[in-house]
Enzyme design. Structure first.
Site, PDB file in Angstrom:
ATOM      1  N   LYS A   1      17.439  20.519  16.225  1.00 30.88           N
ATOM      2  CA  LYS A   1      18.621  20.193  17.026  1.00 30.88           C
ATOM      3  C   LYS A   1      19.652  19.375  16.254  1.00 30.88           C
ATOM      4  CE  LYS A   1      17.672  15.862  19.593  1.00 30.88           C
ATOM      5  NZ  LYS A   1      16.368  15.371  19.129  1.00 30.88           N
TER       6      LYS A   1
ATOM      7  N   HIS B   1       8.541   8.662  19.542  1.00 31.38           N
ATOM      8  CA  HIS B   1       9.844   8.698  18.869  1.00 31.38           C
ATOM      9  C   HIS B   1      10.488   7.352  19.126  1.00 31.38           C
ATOM     10  CE1 HIS B   1      13.776   9.750  17.470  1.00 31.38           C
ATOM     11  NE2 HIS B   1      13.518  11.047  17.340  1.00 31.38           N
TER      12      HIS B   1
ATOM     13  N   GLY C   1      13.802   9.681  13.984  1.00 31.01           N
ATOM     14  CA  GLY C   1      14.438   8.380  13.965  1.00 31.01           C
ATOM     15  C   GLY C   1      14.866   7.934  12.592  1.00 31.01           C
TER      16      GLY C   1
ATOM     17  N   GLU D   1       8.954  14.183  12.769  1.00 30.93           N
ATOM     18  CA  GLU D   1       9.986  15.112  13.243  1.00 30.93           C
ATOM     19  C   GLU D   1      11.374  14.631  12.825  1.00 30.93           C
ATOM     20  OE1 GLU D   1       9.393  14.653  17.402  1.00 30.93           O
ATOM     21  OE2 GLU D   1       7.491  15.716  17.436  1.00 30.93           O
TER      22      GLU D   1
HETATM   23  C1  LIG Z   1      15.995  14.377  18.530  1.00 33.74           C
HETATM   24  C2  LIG Z   1      14.553  14.377  18.294  1.00 33.74           C
HETATM   25  C3  LIG Z   1      14.060  14.282  16.987  1.00 33.74           C
HETATM   26  C4  LIG Z   1      14.924  14.050  15.792  1.00 33.74           C
HETATM   27  O1  LIG Z   1      15.320  12.737  15.778  1.00 33.74           O
HETATM   28  P1  LIG Z   1      16.101  12.110  14.522  1.00 33.74           P
HETATM   29  O2  LIG Z   1      16.458  10.757  14.987  1.00 33.74           O
HETATM   30  O3  LIG Z   1      17.263  12.956  14.264  1.00 33.74           O
HETATM   31  O4  LIG Z   1      15.151  12.084  13.399  1.00 33.74           O
HETATM   32  C5  LIG Z   1      12.702  14.365  16.815  1.00 33.74           C
HETATM   33  N1  LIG Z   1      11.871  14.537  17.868  1.00 33.74           N
HETATM   34  C6  LIG Z   1      12.307  14.627  19.121  1.00 33.74           C
HETATM   35  C7  LIG Z   1      11.344  14.827  20.209  1.00 33.74           C
HETATM   36  C8  LIG Z   1      13.674  14.548  19.383  1.00 33.74           C
HETATM   37  O5  LIG Z   1      14.097  14.618  20.636  1.00 33.74           O
END
Ligand SMILES: *Cc1c(COP(=O)(O)O)cnc(C)c1O
Length: 848
Positions: free
Chosen positions: A506, A634, A674, A708
């Site tokens: 995303k 997260h 994150g 992630e």
């Molecule tokens: C948006 C999201 C991410 C990516 O987060 P970043 O801060 O861009 O690394 C990872 N996991 C989940 C479930 C998310 O909603």
């Protein structure tokens, strides 16, 4: 040609398989002695532009002219012209002009032969090439009076087929004989990656001439005058001239469309078996298709002995009009069984030792199974010229992303460390490195990434200025730096060696970024049916995906189940009920809440179970029969507090123990996203994560760790450039001059990040307008900054990108450049006011 070696043309080839036409002409009374050779370069250039290619190099001898083209080759003899083009070129579109030019020389066509092998990507071909019958119809409309015939040779299940249209009778000859010359055309697929890598402008590249020598091509064509060209970043073309004979070789080394062809025409003492054996040695292809065409009344090479290490899997023969004979041989290595399982075998080069030798066996192989050319899914991506690109073809074996650890040969990257940690022999490491490098190289070539010495603002701006002028750009332009993505991947693996990144699509769903990360060995985090499709279409294995949306729409769950994406997150009993109903084979991860209150974007208000509720949720899962495999969290997007990660990992261990106590086999920890890149990454987060993992999830537990990251890979990978298309000067009440600007992107476009992602932007100016000289009328110093507002293009007052922002004096036609604009920008844009927010995307591969 001196200038050619300096030319750097991007290699546009994704379909190596060539179309080839040969037209022979009878001389009229007024025809010049040198016939077609008296056509001017301009005439040839316009002929080539009909076919959608261009001449990049020229060599001549007494008998003919040979041209290397952007897509293959052209040979011009007094009475005959042979044109060979690959990719999606429109070879046949050159026919009408060719006939017209010949007519102006008082020459008329007396014989023609059009031929091509099967395309690797037939669905990418424009009309009429998508169906041979359509090509024949077109040819008949121009050569019908020559009484043509059309044939398809070869076995559709075992290798390439050969399509031939031939027309023309020998008795129509006048000054020169209208007769075919003997030729040998060899098409090769499944090349050994190490061999293919020689034909790239990589670190080893010295010169095109050197490539010809070191690859063995010079020896193959001893005595020929060779005109060669190595494309940027990959691809090789050469023409050889030897008396009346020509040879020509074209190589598309990128993994996903790996292809090479060798042709020898008009060579009187051609010895097919020996020549083919040498060719096999140079390219070590998994499969070779050889078409031999005899001279008008020559003998056919029906009983050819296959070269060492190859099986003959089929042969066919066809008599052509005028008495010539065509013979097609399909040869392949015995270890090439199913195309879908090629990867393990083709990652290294087969040696003659590990192949059974089959002697003069012309029977069709029986135990070879079904053979189709690699089913590569094609997609359209916003390439700079609108040409469709071919998607990343899977070389990710199932679970390769999960198995990938330093110490195993399919480890993501970390090439230099591979050998010492793995105990592999240097040659094996070479092959692992080579196949990964080729996969990366393939992505770089497929998306037309232009190599730049570095990705610094000044370098990018120079590149941008050239693009803007060259293409007359007005709409927003985006530069995606695939080199930066590769570096970020390397840095990630170095800093967090236990954690396999699953890129959160995303953040930026650019296809090349995804394809490159897949080639490097990353997995992916998807949150919808459409994101799943996007990633799977690029050949990623379902095992390398986590569906990390903790509250899924029913359609998304059903899609995940259908597509065999098992790994997914949950944080409520209601989600567990949906999983039990629609996705019984899911492997669930309990998402717990563990926030970094200082993160740029909070997620905890919406997602993550209170760790205190973990046991109750895990019990509910047990009752519903949902399999729980681990824990995820997260901490919030744009997190820089190492302590937040440490605490989260500690909480995850608590939930792990609760799951294990209930009898779940808890073996996967997902530490979420994150992560920031740059200073935010080096500021202590990785070392805190590593320490916490060592404490709460020591390697002896055997728990697999994934993350992630989205922002981490996307943010610094893209740069946005917007044109200024309006200015407004004001003087404030206290006499200060201000200047406001309107630019082509704004809050409804990629700068929605100002609202949703709490982003701050700080563009730099890029002067393009011709009135960039110091403002004479006002006598003002244009370098002296004026402050003012920067507005987006929509009619909304909210669409204000910056206020009181200092910029040197700019005019309409100048541009603003936004670095670090890749994360949570383009993916959230909408077409408010009918303004399409999609930027023109240009790919670069910067080196450091
Ligand atoms: C948006 C999201 C991410 C990516 O987060 P970043 O801060 O861009 O690394 C990872 N996991 C989940 C479930 C998310 O909603």
């Amino acid at each position: 040609m001196a200038s050619d070696s300096e030319m750097e043309l991007p290699c546009p080839l994704f379909e190596g398989s060539e179309k080839r036409i040969e037209v022979e002409f009878a001389f009229g009374a007024k025809a010049p002695v040198d016939g077609l050779r008296s056509l001017t370069r301009e005439q040839l250039d316009s002929l080539m532009s009909q076919a959608a290619c261009c001449i990049v190099s020229h060599r001549a001898n007494e008998d003919f002219d040979a041209y290397v083209l952007s897509e293959s080759s052209l040979f011009v003899y007094p009475e005959r012209l042979t044109l060979k083009t690959c990719g999606t070129t429109q070879l046949l579109a050159a026919v009408p002009l060719l006939l017209q030019l010949a007519e102006s020389l008082d020459m008329c066509a007396c014989r023609t032969k059009y031929s091509r092998a099967s395309f690797l990507f037939p669905e990418k071909q424009p009309a009429p090439y998508h169906a041979f019958s359509e090509e024949v119809k077109y040819l008949e409309s121009h050569f019908g009076h020559l009484m043509g015939s059309a044939y398809v040779m070869g076995d559709a299940l075992h290798g390439l087929q050969w399509h031939i249209y031939a027309a023309g009778a020998p008795e129509r000859q006048t000054r020169r004989s209208c007769q075919a010359q003997a030729s040998m055309e060899i098409c090769m697929t499944h090349l050994c990656p190490t061999k293919a890598a020689q034909f790239c402008r990589g670190a080893e590249f010295v010169s095109a001439q050197q490539t010809t020598v070191s690859s063995g091509i010079a020896d193959l064509l001893l005595g020929a005058d060779i005109d060669e060209f190595v494309f940027e970043p990959c691809g090789y073309s050469m023409n050889g001239l030897q008396g009346e004979a020509f040879s020509t070789i074209h190589i598309t080394p990128e993994e996903a469309c790996c292809y090479a062809s060798v042709e020898l025409t008009g060579c009187p003492d051609m010895e097919p078996a020996a020549f083919i054996a040498k060719v096999a040695e140079i390219f070590n292809p998994g499969r070779m298709t050889v078409c031999l065409t005899s001279a008008t009344s020559g003998s056919a090479h029906m009983g050819m002995v296959p070269p060492k290490g190859y099986l003959a899997v089929g042969s066919s023969m066809q008599k052509l009009p005028g008495g010539a004979m065509a013979v097609l041989h399909s040869l392949q290595q015995p270890n090439l069984t199913s195309v879908l399982q090629d990867e393990p075998d083709m990652a290294g080069c087969a040696t003659s030792d590990d192949m059974r030798m089959e002697d003069d066996n012309m029977s069709v192989g029986t135990a070879l199974g079904q053979e189709y050319e690699a089913p590569i899914l094609a997609t359209r991506s916003p390439g700079h010229d609108g040409t469709p690109h071919v998607g990343y073809a899977s070389s990710q074996s199932s679970e390769s992303c999960l198995k990938g650890r330093p110490g195993s040969p399919d480890s993501p990257l970390l090439w230099s460390e591979l050998q010492s940690m793995s105990g592999l022999k240097p040659a094996e490491v070479q092959d692992a490195v080579c196949s990964k490098a080729m996969a990366v190289c393939g992505v770089v070539a497929r998306y037309g990434a232009v190599p730049l010495p570095d990705g610094k603002p000044a370098t990018v701006d120079t590149f941008l200025a050239r693009l803007i002028r060259q293409h007359g750009l007005e709409d927003p332009a985006c530069i995606v730096d695939l080199g930066e993505v590769a570096r970020l991947f390397r840095d990630w693996m170095a800093a967090l060696p236990r954690v396999v990144p699953f890129y959160a699509v995303k953040a930026n769903n650019d296809e090349a970024i995804i394809a490159l990360l897949a080639a490097l060995g990353a997995g992916f985090d998807c949150a919808s049916d459409a994101e799943l499709d996007m990633v799977l279409r690029l050949g990623v294995s379902p095992d390398c995906i986590v569906f990390a949306n903790a509250c899924k729409r029913p359609r998304d769950i059903r899609a995940a189940a259908n597509k065999q994406v098992a790994l997914t997150t949950f944080d409520t009993p209601s989600e567990l009920a949906k999983l039990a109903r629609w996705h019984p084979s899911a492997k669930a991860l309990l998402r717990i809440r563990a926030d970094d209150p200082a993160a740029r974007c909070q997620l905890g208000n919406k997602y993550g179970a209170d760790p205190e509720d973990a046991t109750a949720l895990l019990k509910a899962a047990k009752d519903l029969g949902v399999v729980v495999k681990g824990v995820s969290f997260h901490v919030g997007s744009g997190a820089t507090d190492p302590e937040a990660f440490r605490e989260a990992i500690q909480l995850a261990r608590g939930a792990f123990d609760a799951g294990a106590a209930l009898g779940f086999n808890m073996d996967l920890l997902d530490i979420g996203g994150g992560f920031c890149s740059g200073a935010g990454f080096t500021g202590g987060v990785p070392s805190a994560v590593n320490a916490a993992l060592a404490e709460y999830f020591p390697a002896s537990m055997g728990v697999q760790i994934i993350a992630e990251p989205g922002r981490y890979f996307a943010e610094s990978a893209a740069t946005l450039a917007c044109m200024v298309f309006g200015v407004r000067d004001c003087v404030t009440a206290d006499g200060v001059c201000t200047r406001d600007y309107w630019i082509t992107d704004g809050l409804y476009g990629s700068m929605n990040s100002l609202l949703y992602d709490h982003a701050k932007v700080a563009p730099r100016p890029l002067r393009i307008s011709s009135s960039a000289a110091p403002d004479q009328a006002a006598g003002a110093n244009s370098a002296c900054p004026l402050t003012g507002s920067v507005f987006g293009p929509s009619c909304d007052g909210l669409d204000t990108v910056l206020q009181d922002y200092p910029l040197p004096k700019l005019d309409s036609g100048d541009w603003l450049v936004f670095s670090n604009h890749g994360a949570y920008t383009f993916c959230g844009a909408c077409a408010f006011n009918g303004m399409d927010p999609t930027p023109a995307t240009f790919y670069i591969f910067s080196e450091t």
